[in-house]
Design a protein around this motif. Structure first.
Motif, PDB file in Angstrom:
ATOM      1  N   ALA A 189     -12.898  11.095  -1.880  1.00  0.00           N
ATOM      2  CA  ALA A 189     -12.575   9.847  -2.056  1.00  0.00           C
ATOM      3  C   ALA A 189     -14.173   9.203  -2.367  1.00  0.00           C
ATOM      4  O   ALA A 189     -14.133   8.136  -3.394  1.00  0.00           O
ATOM      5  N   GLU A 190     -15.114   9.366  -1.297  1.00  0.00           N
ATOM      6  CA  GLU A 190     -16.412   8.919  -1.718  1.00  0.00           C
ATOM      7  C   GLU A 190     -17.029   9.281  -3.107  1.00  0.00           C
ATOM      8  O   GLU A 190     -17.508   8.164  -3.756  1.00  0.00           O
ATOM      9  N   ILE A 193      -0.687   1.136 -10.127  1.00  0.00           N
ATOM     10  CA  ILE A 193       0.071   1.379  -8.631  1.00  0.00           C
ATOM     11  C   ILE A 193       1.426   0.854  -8.544  1.00  0.00           C
ATOM     12  O   ILE A 193       1.874  -0.263  -9.117  1.00  0.00           O
ATOM     13  N   PRO A 194       2.355   1.378  -8.003  1.00  0.00           N
ATOM     14  CA  PRO A 194       3.642   1.239  -7.603  1.00  0.00           C
ATOM     15  C   PRO A 194       3.905  -0.020  -6.789  1.00  0.00           C
ATOM     16  O   PRO A 194       2.831  -0.093  -5.916  1.00  0.00           O
ATOM     17  N   THR A 195       4.734  -0.621  -6.879  1.00  0.00           N
ATOM     18  CA  THR A 195       4.949  -2.238  -6.397  1.00  0.00           C
ATOM     19  C   THR A 195       6.436  -2.485  -6.129  1.00  0.00           C
ATOM     20  O   THR A 195       7.541  -1.596  -6.398  1.00  0.00           O
ATOM     21  N   VAL A 196       6.632  -3.238  -4.924  1.00  0.00           N
ATOM     22  CA  VAL A 196       8.086  -3.714  -4.462  1.00  0.00           C
ATOM     23  C   VAL A 196       8.449  -4.911  -5.308  1.00  0.00           C
ATOM     24  O   VAL A 196       9.664  -5.528  -5.204  1.00  0.00           O
ATOM     25  N   HIS A 231       0.780  -1.127   0.036  1.00  0.00           N
ATOM     26  CA  HIS A 231      -0.018  -0.071  -0.088  1.00  0.00           C
ATOM     27  C   HIS A 231       0.617   1.354   0.079  1.00  0.00           C
ATOM     28  O   HIS A 231       1.134   1.824   1.155  1.00  0.00           O
ATOM     29  N   PRO A 232       1.288   1.532  -1.215  1.00  0.00           N
ATOM     30  CA  PRO A 232       2.281   3.012  -1.287  1.00  0.00           C
ATOM     31  C   PRO A 232       1.521   4.038  -0.884  1.00  0.00           C
ATOM     32  O   PRO A 232       0.408   4.484  -1.651  1.00  0.00           O
ATOM     33  N   LYS A 233       1.600   4.559   0.422  1.00  0.00           N
ATOM     34  CA  LYS A 233       1.165   5.870   0.844  1.00  0.00           C
ATOM     35  C   LYS A 233       0.869   6.992  -0.175  1.00  0.00           C
ATOM     36  O   LYS A 233      -0.254   7.682  -0.348  1.00  0.00           O
ATOM     37  N   HIS A 234       1.973   7.196  -0.965  1.00  0.00           N
ATOM     38  CA  HIS A 234       2.138   8.419  -1.854  1.00  0.00           C
ATOM     39  C   HIS A 234       0.855   8.206  -3.084  1.00  0.00           C
ATOM     40  O   HIS A 234       0.461   9.208  -3.584  1.00  0.00           O
ATOM     41  N   TYR A 235       0.680   6.940  -3.193  1.00  0.00           N
ATOM     42  CA  TYR A 235      -0.545   6.700  -4.561  1.00  0.00           C
ATOM     43  C   TYR A 235      -1.537   6.302  -3.909  1.00  0.00           C
ATOM     44  O   TYR A 235      -2.649   6.902  -4.321  1.00  0.00           O
ATOM     45  N   MET A 236      -1.678   5.422  -2.763  1.00  0.00           N
ATOM     46  CA  MET A 236      -3.176   4.878  -2.188  1.00  0.00           C
ATOM     47  C   MET A 236      -3.796   5.891  -1.626  1.00  0.00           C
ATOM     48  O   MET A 236      -5.016   5.601  -1.375  1.00  0.00           O
ATOM     49  N   SER A 237      -3.083   6.913  -0.885  1.00  0.00           N
ATOM     50  CA  SER A 237      -4.081   7.901  -0.324  1.00  0.00           C
ATOM     51  C   SER A 237      -5.105   8.610  -1.081  1.00  0.00           C
ATOM     52  O   SER A 237      -6.003   8.929  -0.325  1.00  0.00           O
ATOM     53  N   GLN A 238      -4.843   8.800  -2.229  1.00  0.00           N
ATOM     54  CA  GLN A 238      -6.077   9.520  -3.112  1.00  0.00           C
ATOM     55  C   GLN A 238      -7.360   8.711  -3.187  1.00  0.00           C
ATOM     56  O   GLN A 238      -8.460   9.301  -3.313  1.00  0.00           O
ATOM     57  N   GLU A 297     -19.910   1.469  -4.933  1.00  0.00           N
ATOM     58  CA  GLU A 297     -20.868   1.853  -3.918  1.00  0.00           C
ATOM     59  C   GLU A 297     -20.206   2.489  -2.780  1.00  0.00           C
ATOM     60  O   GLU A 297     -20.971   3.421  -2.251  1.00  0.00           O
ATOM     61  N   HIS A 298     -18.839   1.922  -2.625  1.00  0.00           N
ATOM     62  CA  HIS A 298     -18.421   2.623  -1.138  1.00  0.00           C
ATOM     63  C   HIS A 298     -16.706   2.752  -1.759  1.00  0.00           C
ATOM     64  O   HIS A 298     -16.080   2.028  -2.391  1.00  0.00           O
ATOM     65  N   TRP A 299     -16.233   3.707  -0.886  1.00  0.00           N
ATOM     66  CA  TRP A 299     -14.825   4.281  -1.104  1.00  0.00           C
ATOM     67  C   TRP A 299     -13.976   3.048  -0.904  1.00  0.00           C
ATOM     68  O   TRP A 299     -12.992   2.996  -1.424  1.00  0.00           O
ATOM     69  N   VAL A 300     -14.306   2.112   0.026  1.00  0.00           N
ATOM     70  CA  VAL A 300     -13.351   1.155   0.290  1.00  0.00           C
ATOM     71  C   VAL A 300     -13.207   0.105  -0.838  1.00  0.00           C
ATOM     72  O   VAL A 300     -12.105  -0.455  -1.106  1.00  0.00           O
ATOM     73  N   ASP A 301     -14.511  -0.130  -1.427  1.00  0.00           N
ATOM     74  CA  ASP A 301     -14.379  -1.079  -2.457  1.00  0.00           C
ATOM     75  C   ASP A 301     -13.529  -0.608  -3.645  1.00  0.00           C
ATOM     76  O   ASP A 301     -12.885  -1.237  -4.317  1.00  0.00           O
ATOM     77  N   TYR A 302     -13.566   0.827  -3.880  1.00  0.00           N
ATOM     78  CA  TYR A 302     -12.662   1.301  -4.834  1.00  0.00           C
ATOM     79  C   TYR A 302     -11.169   1.265  -4.389  1.00  0.00           C
ATOM     80  O   TYR A 302     -10.335   0.947  -5.164  1.00  0.00           O
ATOM     81  N   TYR A 303     -11.074   1.640  -3.177  1.00  0.00           N
ATOM     82  CA  TYR A 303      -9.663   1.529  -2.524  1.00  0.00           C
ATOM     83  C   TYR A 303      -9.017   0.240  -2.580  1.00  0.00           C
ATOM     84  O   TYR A 303      -7.775  -0.088  -3.338  1.00  0.00           O
TER      85      TYR A 303
END
Length: 653
Positions: free
Chosen positions: A239-240, A267-270, A223-230, A249-255
């Protein structure tokens, strides 16, 4: 750590990462399409030629700026390799996407050694564990970067833990149980840029092992903070609305959708490779080398050697088998590696350019039959919870005939019990009730209260109705022969008056019905035989509410620590109490003692019915694919082949 030692606390309180664990002897594997074949070079340089060109053009920083100060050194299985080429493999339908993670993912703070004997630092350079087992301090690699070049820091790990895994909004959407114990959740703090500390309210000696499993490994590093924070409401007030605009339906689903790197190229990855094409874009997952990958070989050359990895989506096992025999797949360790297919694969070796490798299975059973002890029908619940009923059905199975007909005489009669090479091996537990004796089975059923029969000879339950059992079989399942095996077993049970039929169903429907406890019985392979007995006690106590769902309501009680589900009877309740005690017990010997008591109760209760155990499995590997161990473990919690360090595989002549 010794070969038979249970996987709890490692031998050392502090790990220092440097050289990765040495693999086993390499095998000469199987051929694929030969695309971009690479040959070993005397001087391969410190990075891929493709990346060197990007550096030369100014599109990438020099390799020394892309690597951390202390990259993880991976010792190759056979030899240092050569850059280039593509690894070709498949996923069997949408439900098999986990295999993408098993080949080019699995980059957690910790990881298993290739032989699965212990857990070692990975993304973390080192970890310190307090003497009381409550505090774990991870030191990250200075200069490590995400695949987009942004720094990987302790803030990323803390964000993944606090804002996602421990966030109540994500319950059921993100794995999080490993961050809690009986006394509460961990406190996670980014001490400084390179140090992150986990403090549990009481000892949590299994933590390092839990974060080394396939399911949990990437939760803290994905969960790269600089990307996933949006996509997170706590960091983006819109976000909603943005989630709704994207069709969620919900921002969590989109996240969660955006966090799935195999389906989101942005998404950036390691990981060693970065996805460039998803299944939605053409029936394949295609990934290219990560220019910021943080591992090197002993020469200091940046890994991975392979340019690309391709996972083609195939519709069924027959298609997969044809591709394997025609040499289109570089590595196969799943779905088609049954005993029935081995002669076919053996015949195709020369033309297909591949060879066999051995898989040390953690399965203690090829097929465990689980009656639904929490059946919604009270009559069936009463029948299935009758231990003598289960004993009779076990004696009714002709395991010798089953072994010959389905398992090529390679199996051994076995119950749901640890393997012979397990520290928890109990021969009596493994062999109880495996004797084929129809007369005995009939007598036990008669004595258990099911002597009355209808005009067709089928036994009647306490309600006067015929006892019927429909056994669900997932297709595709974990192994291709379960339908044939269960149809034979159904015949054996019909012979003793139990009206039984095998019902193959789509895997998603299988999961839906078992989770809802809307089934009579189901079959699955037997996890928990060797080195994952404690981490995966699925058949030893009610602890799983999905797939292996033989007591969903009791398992719900266990998972929620008594807040949900049904309070189980005395025996399984005692097992749960022992397991909860074990989870917080810092002493190795005492933990082993507690788990032995859990197993003794499982032995006495005989919850599920085993069939046969096959000690060694197999896979196929292309002759051109080098540095693949000639034998390695196979288990979901091991996550093969990832722990064998796929980044050091290479294409050679």
């Amino acid at each position: 750590m010794t070969h038979n030692r249970p996987l709890f606390l490692p031998d050392r309180r502090t790990f220092i990462a440097g050289v990765g664990a040495t693999g086993l002897a390499a095998v000469v594997g199987c051929s694929a399409d030969g695309e971009n074949d690479a040959m070993p070079q005397a001087d391969k340089g410190l990075e891929s030629p493709d990346l060197a060109e990007l550096v030369e053009s100014g599109e990438l920083p020099p390799v020394e700026e892309r690597l951390p100060a202390t990259p993880l050194v991976v010792e190759p299985v056979e030899s240092t390799g050569a850059y280039g080429g593509r690894l070709n493999t498949v996923v069997l339908g949408q439900t098999d996407l986990i295999y993408v993670k098993m080949t080019m993912g699995y980059e957690g703070l910790m990881r298993w050694t290739p032989d699965w004997s212990e857990t070692i630092p990975n993304v973390a350079e080192s970890v310190e564990t307090s003497d009381d087992g409550t505090t774990f301090t991870f030191h990250l690699r200075e200069g490590m970067r995400w695949s987009d070049g942004e720094p990987f820091t302790a803030e990323d790990v803390a964000f993944a833990a606090n804002d996602v895994a421990l966030n109540e909004e994500f319950v059921g959407a993100v794995e999080s149980a490993f961050l809690s114990n009986a006394d509460g959740s961990a406190t996670v703090e980014a001490v400084d840029e390179l140090t992150v500390r986990f403090v549990f309210p009481s000892p949590n000696p299994m933590f390092l092992q839990e974060i080394s499993t396939l399911a949990n490994a990437e939760v803290l590093t994905g969960h790269p903070k600089h990307y996933m924070s949006q996509f997170h409401l706590a960091h983006n007030d819109d976000a909603e609305a943005e989630a709704e605009s994207a069709g969620f339906e919900h921002w969590v689903d989109y996240y969660v959708d955006r966090s799935e790197w195999w389906d989101n190229p942005e998404i950036p990855t390691v990981n060693g490779w970065v996805v460039t094409r998803t299944l939605d874009e053409g029936g394949e997952v295609l990934a290219e080398r990560n220019p910021y990958y943080w591992k090197v070989d002993p020469d200091g050359s940046q890994l991975p050697y392979l340019n690309t990895i391709r996972h083609e989506l195939v519709s069924d096992e027959e298609v997969m088998l044809v591709k394997a025999t025609e040499g289109e797949l570089d590595i196969v360790t799943r779905h088609i590696n049954s005993l029935g297919n081995k002669p076919v694969l053996a015949d195709g070796r020369e033309g297909g350019g591949y060879e066999f490798i051995d898989l040390q299975t953690s399965f203690m059973n090829e097929m465990v039959i689980s009656l639904n002890l929490n059946h919604q029908d009270p009559v069936k619940r009463e029948i299935f919870q009758n231990k003598d009923f289960r004993i009779a059905l076990s004696h009714a199975i002709n395991r010798d005939e089953l072994n010959t007909a389905v398992f090529q005489d390679q199996g051994e009669a076995w119950q749901a019990a640890p393997n012979a090479d397990s520290v928890y091996y109990d021969e009596e537990m493994a062999k109880q009730y495996t004797e084929f004796d129809t007369d005995l089975a009939n007598q036990v059923l008669d004595d258990a209260g099911y002597a009355e029969r209808d005009s067709d000879g089928y036994r009647l339950g306490p309600d006067g109705e015929r006892i019927r059992i429909t056994v669900l079989i997932a297709t595709p399942g974990p192994t291709p022969y379960m339908v044939d095996a269960m149809e034979l077993v159904a015949g054996y049970w019909n012979e003793v008056g139990i009206d039984t039929r095998a019902e193959p169903v789509d895997r998603s429907l299988f999961q839906e019905r078992t989770v809802a406890s809307e089934h009579d019985a189901g079959v699955w392979n037997g996890t928990g035989g060797f080195r994952d007995e404690v981490l995966a006690p699925l058949y030893y106590l009610p602890s799983r509410t999905t797939i292996v769902a033989w007591a969903v309501e009791w398992a719900g009680y266990f998972v929620s620590r008594g807040e949900e589900g049904d309070t189980p009877p005395e025996a399984p309740l005692r097992q749960m109490e022992l397991y909860w005690e074990m989870e917080s017990e810092p002493d190795d010997a005492r933990r082993e003692e507690l788990f032995r008591e859990i197993l003794q109760i499982a032995k006495d209760e005989f919850y599920t019915i085993g069939t046969l155990r096959i000690p060694l499995g197999y896979g196929t590997v292309a002759n051109r694919l080098k540095n693949v161990p000639e034998m390695f473990p196979t288990a979901f919690r091991y996550g093969d082949p990832a722990p064998t360090n796929v980044s050091q595989y290479f294409i050679g002549g």
